[in-house]
Design a protein around this motif. Structure first.
Motif, PDB file in Angstrom:
ATOM      1  N   ILE A 169      -3.815 -13.384  -2.324  1.00 37.45           N
ATOM      2  CA  ILE A 169      -3.354 -11.056  -2.215  1.00 37.45           C
ATOM      3  C   ILE A 169      -4.446 -10.747  -1.229  1.00 37.45           C
ATOM      4  CG2 ILE A 169      -2.759  -9.407  -3.145  1.00 37.45           C
ATOM      5  CD1 ILE A 169      -3.063 -10.467  -5.816  1.00 37.45           C
ATOM      6  N   ASP A 170      -3.502 -10.367  -0.435  1.00 35.60           N
ATOM      7  CA  ASP A 170      -3.840  -9.565   1.382  1.00 35.60           C
ATOM      8  C   ASP A 170      -4.352  -8.289   0.551  1.00 35.60           C
ATOM      9  OD1 ASP A 170      -5.014  -8.611   3.436  1.00 35.60           O
ATOM     10  OD2 ASP A 170      -3.268  -8.932   4.399  1.00 35.60           O
ATOM     11  N   ILE A 171      -5.388  -7.979  -0.086  1.00 31.82           N
ATOM     12  CA  ILE A 171      -5.724  -6.427  -0.106  1.00 31.82           C
ATOM     13  C   ILE A 171      -5.482  -4.845   0.569  1.00 31.82           C
ATOM     14  CG2 ILE A 171      -7.709  -5.763  -1.999  1.00 31.82           C
ATOM     15  CD1 ILE A 171      -6.707  -7.668  -3.583  1.00 31.82           C
ATOM     16  N   GLU A 172      -6.311  -5.766   1.800  1.00 32.50           N
ATOM     17  CA  GLU A 172      -6.226  -4.500   2.845  1.00 32.50           C
ATOM     18  C   GLU A 172      -4.593  -3.820   2.587  1.00 32.50           C
ATOM     19  OE1 GLU A 172      -8.070  -5.765   6.293  1.00 32.50           O
ATOM     20  OE2 GLU A 172      -9.706  -5.979   5.574  1.00 32.50           O
ATOM     21  N   SER A 173      -4.001  -4.762   2.921  1.00 36.59           N
ATOM     22  CA  SER A 173      -2.270  -4.702   3.211  1.00 36.59           C
ATOM     23  C   SER A 173      -1.924  -3.477   1.943  1.00 36.59           C
ATOM     24  CB  SER A 173      -1.664  -5.685   3.206  1.00 36.59           C
ATOM     25  OG  SER A 173      -1.917  -6.354   4.142  1.00 36.59           O
ATOM     26  N   LEU A 174      -2.250  -3.804   0.522  1.00 29.10           N
ATOM     27  CA  LEU A 174      -2.115  -4.113  -0.526  1.00 29.10           C
ATOM     28  C   LEU A 174      -2.379  -2.274  -0.535  1.00 29.10           C
ATOM     29  CD1 LEU A 174      -2.389  -6.166  -3.419  1.00 29.10           C
ATOM     30  CD2 LEU A 174      -0.441  -5.252  -2.033  1.00 29.10           C
ATOM     31  N   ALA A 175      -4.025  -1.969   0.153  1.00 33.46           N
ATOM     32  CA  ALA A 175      -4.368  -0.361   0.097  1.00 33.46           C
ATOM     33  C   ALA A 175      -3.639   0.615   0.740  1.00 33.46           C
ATOM     34  CB  ALA A 175      -5.537  -0.575  -0.226  1.00 33.46           C
ATOM     35  N   ASP A 176      -3.246  -0.388   1.700  1.00 31.65           N
ATOM     36  CA  ASP A 176      -2.566   0.201   2.800  1.00 31.65           C
ATOM     37  C   ASP A 176      -0.875   0.705   2.358  1.00 31.65           C
ATOM     38  OD1 ASP A 176      -4.624   0.410   4.418  1.00 31.65           O
ATOM     39  OD2 ASP A 176      -4.520  -0.663   4.964  1.00 31.65           O
ATOM     40  N   ILE A 209       2.662   2.168  -8.525  1.00 35.55           N
ATOM     41  CA  ILE A 209       1.407   1.784  -9.926  1.00 35.55           C
ATOM     42  C   ILE A 209       1.225   3.165 -10.244  1.00 35.55           C
ATOM     43  CG2 ILE A 209      -1.300   1.730  -9.821  1.00 35.55           C
ATOM     44  CD1 ILE A 209      -1.018  -0.993  -7.944  1.00 35.55           C
ATOM     45  N   GLU A 210       0.872   4.025  -9.501  1.00 40.89           N
ATOM     46  CA  GLU A 210       0.167   5.347 -10.215  1.00 40.89           C
ATOM     47  C   GLU A 210       1.601   6.033 -11.317  1.00 40.89           C
ATOM     48  OE1 GLU A 210       0.147   8.299  -6.575  1.00 40.89           O
ATOM     49  OE2 GLU A 210      -1.961   7.939  -6.372  1.00 40.89           O
ATOM     50  N   HIS A 211       2.712   6.147 -11.282  1.00 37.10           N
ATOM     51  CA  HIS A 211       4.050   6.015 -11.625  1.00 37.10           C
ATOM     52  C   HIS A 211       3.923   5.150 -12.818  1.00 37.10           C
ATOM     53  CE1 HIS A 211       8.224   7.500 -12.605  1.00 37.10           C
ATOM     54  NE2 HIS A 211       8.333   6.476 -12.666  1.00 37.10           N
ATOM     55  N   ARG A 251       2.709   4.766 -18.916  1.00 34.03           N
ATOM     56  CA  ARG A 251       2.153   3.676 -19.869  1.00 34.03           C
ATOM     57  C   ARG A 251       1.413   4.814 -20.505  1.00 34.03           C
ATOM     58  NH1 ARG A 251       1.863  -1.233 -20.289  1.00 34.03           N
ATOM     59  NH2 ARG A 251       1.876  -2.796 -17.976  1.00 34.03           N
ATOM     60  N   LYS A 252       1.022   5.874 -20.342  1.00 37.34           N
ATOM     61  CA  LYS A 252       0.222   7.316 -20.346  1.00 37.34           C
ATOM     62  C   LYS A 252       1.491   8.116 -21.651  1.00 37.34           C
ATOM     63  CE  LYS A 252      -3.549   8.223 -17.567  1.00 37.34           C
ATOM     64  NZ  LYS A 252      -3.998   8.589 -16.649  1.00 37.34           N
TER      65      LYS A 252
END
Length: 96
Positions: free
Chosen positions: A46-53, A61-63, A68-69
Motif C-alpha cells: 500500500i502506498d501510505i503517502e498517497s493514502l495520507a494525502d 475513515i472519519e465518517h 462505529r461510535k
C-alpha cells in the motif's frame, strides 16, 4: 556521506562491461568500496503517502469512525435487513 554526480558515475562506469543489475551492483561495490543492497518494491504493498494525502479517503475513515461510535455499523444480516427496510420506505414513498 559522499555524493557523486551522474556524470561522475557515468565516467567511472564508461569502460566497465555491465550485463545486468547484479553486475552493476558488483561494480558499485568494487569501485566505491561500499555495501550495496537492492530493496524490491512489493507491487501489492500500500502506498501510505498517497493514502495520507487523499482527503476524500480520510473523510470516509472519519465518517466510519463516527458511525462505529454511534452504533451505526451493521453485521452482514443486520445490514441486509437495514437495506430491505430502506427499500420498502423508498417504495412506499413512490406510491404516494
Amino acid at each position: 556521506m559522499k555524493y557523486i554526480t551522474t556524470n561522475q558515475l557515468l565516467e567511472k562506469f564508461r569502460h566497465k562491461e555491465i550485463l545486468g543489475i547484479s553486475d552493476l551492483v558488483q561494480v558499485i561495490k568494487d569501485e566505491f568500496n561500499v555495501n550495496v543492497w537492492i530493496e524490491e518494491e512489493n507491487e501489492d504493498s500500500i502506498d501510505i503517502e498517497s493514502l495520507a494525502d487523499d482527503t476524500n479517503l480520510i473523510h470516509q475513515i472519519e465518517h466510519s469512525r463516527d458511525d462505529r461510535k454511534s452504533g451505526r455499523v451493521y453485521d452482514h444480516q443486520a445490514g441486509l435487513e437495514y437495506l430491505r427496510e430502506r427499500i420498502k420506505e423508498f417504495e412506499r414513498g413512490q406510491n404516494v
